[in-house]
Design a protein around this motif. Structure first.
Motif, PDB file in Angstrom:
ATOM      1  N   TYR A 122      -2.869   4.443  -0.294  1.00 59.79           N
ATOM      2  CA  TYR A 122      -3.003   5.097  -1.592  1.00 59.79           C
ATOM      3  C   TYR A 122      -3.213   4.036  -2.672  1.00 59.79           C
ATOM      4  O   TYR A 122      -3.003   2.832  -2.457  1.00 59.79           O
ATOM      5  CB  TYR A 122      -1.754   5.925  -1.919  1.00 59.79           C
ATOM      6  CG  TYR A 122      -0.456   5.152  -1.910  1.00 59.79           C
ATOM      7  CD1 TYR A 122       0.101   4.657  -3.091  1.00 59.79           C
ATOM      8  CD2 TYR A 122       0.227   4.914  -0.711  1.00 59.79           C
ATOM      9  CE1 TYR A 122       1.296   3.945  -3.080  1.00 59.79           C
ATOM     10  CE2 TYR A 122       1.416   4.204  -0.685  1.00 59.79           C
ATOM     11  CZ  TYR A 122       1.951   3.726  -1.872  1.00 59.79           C
ATOM     12  OH  TYR A 122       3.120   3.011  -1.852  1.00 59.79           O
ATOM     13  N   ARG A 123      -3.646   4.500  -3.837  1.00 57.17           N
ATOM     14  CA  ARG A 123      -3.765   3.641  -5.021  1.00 57.17           C
ATOM     15  C   ARG A 123      -2.705   4.061  -6.025  1.00 57.17           C
ATOM     16  O   ARG A 123      -2.444   5.253  -6.206  1.00 57.17           O
ATOM     17  CB  ARG A 123      -5.151   3.777  -5.659  1.00 57.17           C
ATOM     18  CG  ARG A 123      -6.264   3.151  -4.856  1.00 57.17           C
ATOM     19  CD  ARG A 123      -7.570   3.204  -5.625  1.00 57.17           C
ATOM     20  NE  ARG A 123      -8.650   2.567  -4.904  1.00 57.17           N
ATOM     21  CZ  ARG A 123      -9.853   2.317  -5.417  1.00 57.17           C
ATOM     22  NH1 ARG A 123     -10.103   2.655  -6.670  1.00 57.17           N
ATOM     23  NH2 ARG A 123     -10.791   1.738  -4.697  1.00 57.17           N
ATOM     24  N   ARG A 124      -2.140   3.067  -6.674  1.00 50.93           N
ATOM     25  CA  ARG A 124      -1.095   3.338  -7.661  1.00 50.93           C
ATOM     26  C   ARG A 124      -1.472   2.689  -8.985  1.00 50.93           C
ATOM     27  O   ARG A 124      -1.914   1.527  -9.018  1.00 50.93           O
ATOM     28  CB  ARG A 124       0.231   2.780  -7.146  1.00 50.93           C
ATOM     29  CG  ARG A 124       1.390   2.909  -8.113  1.00 50.93           C
ATOM     30  CD  ARG A 124       2.715   2.672  -7.423  1.00 50.93           C
ATOM     31  NE  ARG A 124       2.833   1.379  -6.777  1.00 50.93           N
ATOM     32  CZ  ARG A 124       3.075   0.233  -7.419  1.00 50.93           C
ATOM     33  NH1 ARG A 124       3.188   0.215  -8.733  1.00 50.93           N
ATOM     34  NH2 ARG A 124       3.204  -0.906  -6.752  1.00 50.93           N
ATOM     35  N   LYS A 133      -3.267  -0.778  -8.062  1.00 52.59           N
ATOM     36  CA  LYS A 133      -2.767  -1.521  -6.915  1.00 52.59           C
ATOM     37  C   LYS A 133      -3.098  -0.722  -5.656  1.00 52.59           C
ATOM     38  O   LYS A 133      -2.825   0.479  -5.589  1.00 52.59           O
ATOM     39  CB  LYS A 133      -1.257  -1.740  -7.039  1.00 52.59           C
ATOM     40  CG  LYS A 133      -0.881  -2.673  -8.193  1.00 52.59           C
ATOM     41  CD  LYS A 133       0.601  -2.648  -8.482  1.00 52.59           C
ATOM     42  CE  LYS A 133       0.942  -3.624  -9.608  1.00 52.59           C
ATOM     43  NZ  LYS A 133       0.229  -3.301 -10.881  1.00 52.59           N
ATOM     44  N   LEU A 134      -3.693  -1.395  -4.694  1.00 50.76           N
ATOM     45  CA  LEU A 134      -3.989  -0.771  -3.403  1.00 50.76           C
ATOM     46  C   LEU A 134      -2.775  -0.972  -2.507  1.00 50.76           C
ATOM     47  O   LEU A 134      -2.359  -2.107  -2.264  1.00 50.76           O
ATOM     48  CB  LEU A 134      -5.235  -1.400  -2.784  1.00 50.76           C
ATOM     49  CG  LEU A 134      -5.628  -0.891  -1.391  1.00 50.76           C
ATOM     50  CD1 LEU A 134      -5.976   0.588  -1.442  1.00 50.76           C
ATOM     51  CD2 LEU A 134      -6.810  -1.689  -0.848  1.00 50.76           C
ATOM     52  N   CYS A 135      -2.201   0.132  -2.014  1.00 54.90           N
ATOM     53  CA  CYS A 135      -0.922   0.059  -1.301  1.00 54.90           C
ATOM     54  C   CYS A 135      -0.984   0.820   0.024  1.00 54.90           C
ATOM     55  O   CYS A 135      -1.885   1.607   0.267  1.00 54.90           O
ATOM     56  CB  CYS A 135       0.188   0.664  -2.164  1.00 54.90           C
ATOM     57  SG  CYS A 135       0.304   0.009  -3.835  1.00 54.90           S
ATOM     58  N   ARG A 136       0.037   0.568   0.844  1.00 59.73           N
ATOM     59  CA  ARG A 136       0.193   1.355   2.071  1.00 59.73           C
ATOM     60  C   ARG A 136       1.665   1.384   2.484  1.00 59.73           C
ATOM     61  O   ARG A 136       2.472   0.558   2.042  1.00 59.73           O
ATOM     62  CB  ARG A 136      -0.666   0.792   3.199  1.00 59.73           C
ATOM     63  CG  ARG A 136      -0.176  -0.523   3.780  1.00 59.73           C
ATOM     64  CD  ARG A 136      -1.061  -0.980   4.946  1.00 59.73           C
ATOM     65  NE  ARG A 136      -0.582  -2.216   5.547  1.00 59.73           N
ATOM     66  CZ  ARG A 136      -1.181  -2.832   6.565  1.00 59.73           C
ATOM     67  NH1 ARG A 136      -2.290  -2.334   7.086  1.00 59.73           N
ATOM     68  NH2 ARG A 136      -0.673  -3.953   7.059  1.00 59.73           N
ATOM     69  N   LYS A 137       1.984   2.353   3.356  1.00 56.62           N
ATOM     70  CA  LYS A 137       3.312   2.453   3.954  1.00 56.62           C
ATOM     71  C   LYS A 137       3.139   2.747   5.435  1.00 56.62           C
ATOM     72  O   LYS A 137       2.289   3.554   5.823  1.00 56.62           O
ATOM     73  CB  LYS A 137       4.125   3.561   3.279  1.00 56.62           C
ATOM     74  CG  LYS A 137       4.475   3.262   1.827  1.00 56.62           C
ATOM     75  CD  LYS A 137       5.299   4.389   1.211  1.00 56.62           C
ATOM     76  CE  LYS A 137       5.664   4.057  -0.234  1.00 56.62           C
ATOM     77  NZ  LYS A 137       6.462   5.140  -0.872  1.00 56.62           N
TER      78      LYS A 137
END
Length: 717
Positions: A122-124, A133-137
C-alpha cells in the motif's frame, strides 16, 4: 501528443462545473500590462511544392540547442511575468481556491492494501507531505510495517520527482524502481535490498521506468530509450552486480512507429514483450524460469491487426481485432501459438467493444464498453456462465483494479462517477457478494445528493449521436445564464469517462456546469468511433465538439457568453482547431500543453514520439496527408479575427508536446488576431507534460485556471 493515465487524471481533476445559486458578477476588467512580443525571424518550409513562412520557428532553439536558446528562455519568462500581472487581481481568489481544494483532501491517508506473493502492499501519505511512502506488511495487515521507499525523503531538493515502475523480486527481497527528476519520462533504474536497505551499485539510465523480474531473482528486463527521440527502442537484460553497459539486447524494434514494453504474465510463467502501433502489434514470449533463453514470436505481426496475449494455466487467450472491429477473444494451445491454431472463445459483437481481460485461475473479468458506458462481465471458466456487475447511474466509470493474485475468487474493481467519489470494491465471483473497501473521503461535508448528473446525446452534422456527460449543483437554472465548462480529448482511442473530482466542486459551487463531450477520436462508442476521428477523418473530432457546444446552448444549459472549453495535449489540438473554426462560440478556452503545430512537428523525426504518431495523424511526407493535416493544424490556420480569451500552459521540459508549439502558437495568435481578448501563456520552467509532481503543488495550477474562468464570468469570490 499522447496522454497517459496519470496525465488524464490530472487533466480531468482540473476541470470545471455548475451550481444552484447564481453568484454575484462584477464587470470584467484587465490591467494595462506590457504584452510580450516575440521577434519575427522568417523561416521557409518547402515541401510538396508548397512554401510556408514560419516567423516563429526560432522558438524551438532551446530544444534544438540553437543560437537563440537564451532568447527563448527570456521570452518565456516575459510571458510568465505578463500572465502574473494580468492575473494579479485574482491572487486572493487563487489562494482561496487552493485552500478550498486542499482542505477537501485527506492528507494523512493510505491506499487499500493489495496482496501479492504473501505481502500486503500500500501507499501511505502523511499530513503536510507532498509525496508518499511505499509500504508493505508480511502475511497480515496486523504485521509490522516495512517502508520500502520514502518518497517524501527522496524528493527533497528536487523541483520535480517521480518514481516509476516499482517491482519486487519473486523472493520478496529486492525492489527495482525508476526515478525521473526532469519530467521527461526518462527514468534511471535502481535496485534496493529490502532486507538491508542497501541501494546496489546497479544503475541503468534512460529507461521507461519499469523492470520485470525473471524467476531467478537476479535478472531483470527493461525498456531502453533513445536519448534524442525518447523512443522505446530496445528491451535489455540486466544481471545484478554487472555493469549496465554490458547489458544484453534481447529485442530491438526496427519500426520507429511502434512502442515497445516488457512485462510478466499474471501467473508468473512468462516474460512478455509487446510491440505495437495504432494499427498492428506483435508479442514475444519467454519462460520466466529461463531468463537467458531466446524470446519466441507468438504470431508475426500482421498488417492492420492488433493482438495481445493472456496466458492461462492450460492455454493462451488472444484479444484481437482480426476481422473484428470491436475485438474478439481467441484461444490456442500453449505450444502452438500461430494464428492457424487460434479458435474462437468470445465472438465479435458489433455493439460491444472488448477493452481488456483480467485473468484468474477459475474466472475471467472482461472489460467491455457498450453504448459509451463501461461494464465488467464475469465469466466462469468451468461452466462458461457469465454475468455483469450492476452500476445504477447514468454516467460512470468502472474498471478492474489491482489484482495481483492469479489463484483468487475475488476481483477488485474501481468505481466512480461525476457525483460518486472514487470507490474500491472486492467482488466474490462465486458468491457474487460485493464489499466496499474504501471510498475517497471528501473532507468538509460533501453530499452527493446536492448534485445532479445527466447523460445527453447531441446530433452531429452528419447525423451521428454524440454522448455528453454533465454534472451541476441542484437548483441550477437551465435558462442559458449558467456558465458551462465543456471538456474533451478525442484522440488515440482514449475514452474520457465520467469521473469524480473534489477540486471541481469549487466551480460547481460557484455556478458552473461541467460537461464531457465524448467525441469521435476516443473509443467511447466502440473501435469505429476511434477510426472515424483519426487520420483523414480527424475533422470529425473538431466538428463533434462544436456540435456539442451548440447543442448545450440550444438546450439552454448555457449561452455563448458563458460557454468555456478545455483540452490538453491532443485535446489542446482540439482547442486550437475549434477556436479557428468557431471562435465566437466560446467566452474562454484553456489549452493545456497543446499539440498545435501539427505539420512541423510531424515533419521533424528528431522530436520525441513523432514517428510513433504516423498512424494517428498521418505522415506529412505523403502529400495527401500533408494537405489534410495542414487544413486543420491550429498554427497553420490562424486568421485575422476575434478569438476567445485564452490561457495556454506548457512545460519547458515537456517530452510529449514540446514547449515551442504553444509558444509559437501564442506569438502568432497575438500578432494576427483582432479584438481585445486576452491571450496568456504560462510555462512551468521546471516541469514537463504532467506539471508539478507533488500532490498539492498541482492545485496551484488548478487555482490559476479556475480563477481565469471565474474572472471572465465576473465571479471574484
Amino acid at each position: 501528443m499522447e496522454i497517459t493515465k496519470v496525465n488524464y487524471m490530472i487533466l480531468i481533476g482540473a476541470i470545471l462545473t455548475s451550481c444552484s445559486q447564481q453568484p454575484k458578477r462584477s464587470t470584467v476588467t484587465w490591467p494595462e500590462a506590457e504584452i510580450p512580443v516575440a521577434a519575427i525571424k522568417p523561416f521557409s518550409r518547402i515541401i510538396h511544392s508548397d512554401t510556408v513562412v514560419d516567423n516563429y520557428y526560432w522558438l524551438n532553439d532551446y530544444f534544438k540547442k540553437g543560437p537563440d536558446s537564451t532568447h527563448v528562455v527570456k521570452y518565456l519568462e516575459a510571458e510568465n511575468v505578463y500572465t502574473y500581472e494580468m492575473m494579479k487581481s485574482t491572487e486572493s481568489l487563487q489562494a482561496k481556491l487552493f485552500d478550498e481544494m486542499k482542505s477537501r483532501i485527506k492528507e494523512k491517508d493510505e491506499s487499500v492494501p493489495y496482496l501479492k506473493n504473501g505481502y500486503y502492499y500500500y501507499r501511505r501519505t502523511d499530513e503536510g507531505k507532498q509525496y508518499y511512502k511505499l509500504c508493505r506488511k508480511k502475511g497480515s495487515l496486523d504485521a509490522k510495517e516495512e517502508v520500502l521507499l520514502d518518497v517524501d525523503e527522496m524528493a527533497k531538493g528536487y523541483p520535480y520527482f517521480a518514481v516509476g515502475g516499482s517491482s519486487v523480486s519473486p523472493d520478496n527481497k529486492l525492489l527495482a524502481y525508476g526515478i525521473d527528476t526532469v519530467s521527461r519520462r526518462e527514468y534511471t533504474l535502481y535496485i534496493k535490498n529490502l532486507e538491508t536497505g542497501e541501494v546496489y551499485a546497479d544503475k541503468i539510465d534512460r529507461t521507461s521506468g519499469g523492470a520485470t523480474w525473471a524467476a531467478d531473482n537476479k535478472t531483470i528486463f527493461y525498456t531502453s530509450k533513445n536519448p534524442v527521440t525518447l523512443l522505446s527502442e530496445k528491451i535489455k537484460r540486466h544481471t545484478l552486480g554487472t555493469d549496465s553497459k554490458q547489458d544484453v539486447t534481447v529485442y530491438e524494434e526496427k519500426d520507429n512507429t511502434n512502442y515497445i514494453g516488457v512485462g510478466k504474465s499474471k501467473n508468473a510463467q512468462y516474460i512478455l514483450i509487446y510491440s505495437g502501433a495504432t494499427l498492428s502489434s506483435e508479442v514475444f514470449y519467454l519462460d520466466a524460469n529461463d531468463p537467458n533463453g531466446k524470446f519466441r514470436v507468438f504470431q508475426p505481426r500482421m498488417k492492420e491487426v492488433l493482438y495481445s496475449v493472456i496466458p492461462l494455466a492450460d492455454r493462451f487467450l488472444i484479444l484481437t481485432n482480426d476481422e473484428a472491429t470491436n475485438f474478439k477473444v481467441m484461444q490456442c494451445p500453449l505450444d502452438k501459438t500461430g494464428k492457424e491454431n487460434w479458435t474462437e472463445f468470445i465472438p465479435h459483437r458489433p455493439d460491444v467493444l472488448v477493452e481488456g481481460i483480467e485473468e484468474f485461475k477459475n474466472h475471467l473479468v472482461i472489460s467491455e464498453r457498450k453504448n459509451g458506458l463501461t461494464n465488467l462481465a464475469i465469466r466462469n471458466l468451468s461452466n462458461h456462465s457469465e454475468h455483469y456487475l450492476e452500476m445504477g447511474e447514468p454516467a460512470y466509470k468502472v474498471f478492474s483494479s489491482t489484482n495481483e493474485e492469479y489463484d483468487s475468487e475475488v476481483v477488485r474493481y474501481g468505481y466512480t462517477s461525476l457525483v460518486t467519489p472514487s470507490s474500491t470494491y472486492d467482488y466474490n465471483m462465486e458468491s457474487r457478494e460485493k464489499t466496499l473497501l474504501k471510498q475517497q473521503e471528501v473532507l468538509g461535508g460533501y453530499n452527493a445528493e446536492q448534485y445532479v448528473t445527466e447523460r445527453l446525446f447531441a446530433t452531429a452534422k452528419d447525423g451521428i449521436k454524440v454522448p455528453i456527460s454533465l454534472v451541476y449543483k441542484q437548483g441550477t437554472k437551465k435558462d442559458g445564464s449558467a456558465p458551462l465548462y465543456l471538456y474533451a480529448y478525442g484522440s488515440y482511442g482514449a475514452s474520457m469517462d465520467a469521473t469524480f473530482s473534489s477540486s471541481r466542486l469549487s466551480l460547481l459551487d460557484r455556478g458552473f456546469i461541467f460537461a464531457i463531450a465524448h467525441i469521435r477520436g476516443g473509443e467511447e462508442m466502440g473501435r469505429q468511433w476511434y477510426e472515424d476521428g483519426k487520420m483523414m477523418k480527424k475533422i470529425n473530432t473538431f466538428t463533434d465538439f462544436i456540435d456539442c457546444g451548440e447543442y448545450l446552448i440550444a438546450q439552454k444549459y448555457t449561452s455563448k457568453g458563458h460557454l468555456y472549453a478545455e483540452g490538453g495535449s491532443a485535446g489542446g489540438l482540439l482547442m486550437g482547431a475549434v477556436i479557428n473554426m468557431a471562435p465566437d462560440l466560446w467566452n474562454g478556452v484553456i489549452a493545456a500543453v497543446p499539440f498545435v503545430d501539427v505539420v512541423n512537428t510531424m515533419l521533424d523525426e528528431s522530436i520525441p514520439l513523432t514517428t510513433n504518431e504516423y498512424d494517428e495523424w498521418g505522415n506529412p511526407n505523403n502529400k495527401e496527408a500533408y494537405e489534410y493535416m495542414k487544413s486543420y493544424s491550429p498554427y497553420e490556420n490562424i486568421e485575422a479575427k476575434d478569438y476567445p480569451n485564452l490561457l495556454v500552459t506548457t512545460g519547458l521540459h515537456d517530452s510529449q508536446v514540446q514547449y515551442f508549439e504553444p509558444a509559437k502558437w501564442v506569438a502568432k495568435l497575438r500578432a494576427t488576431k483582432t479584438g481585445d481578448q486576452v491571450i496568456l501563456l504560462k510555462t512551468d520552467m521546471d516541469f514537463g507534460h504532467g506539471g508539478a509532481s507533488g500532490r498539492f503543488d498541482y492545485l496551484k495550477d488548478q487555482a490559476l485556471e479556475y480563477a481565469f474562468f471565474l474572472k471572465l464570468e465576473g465571479i471574484d469570490d
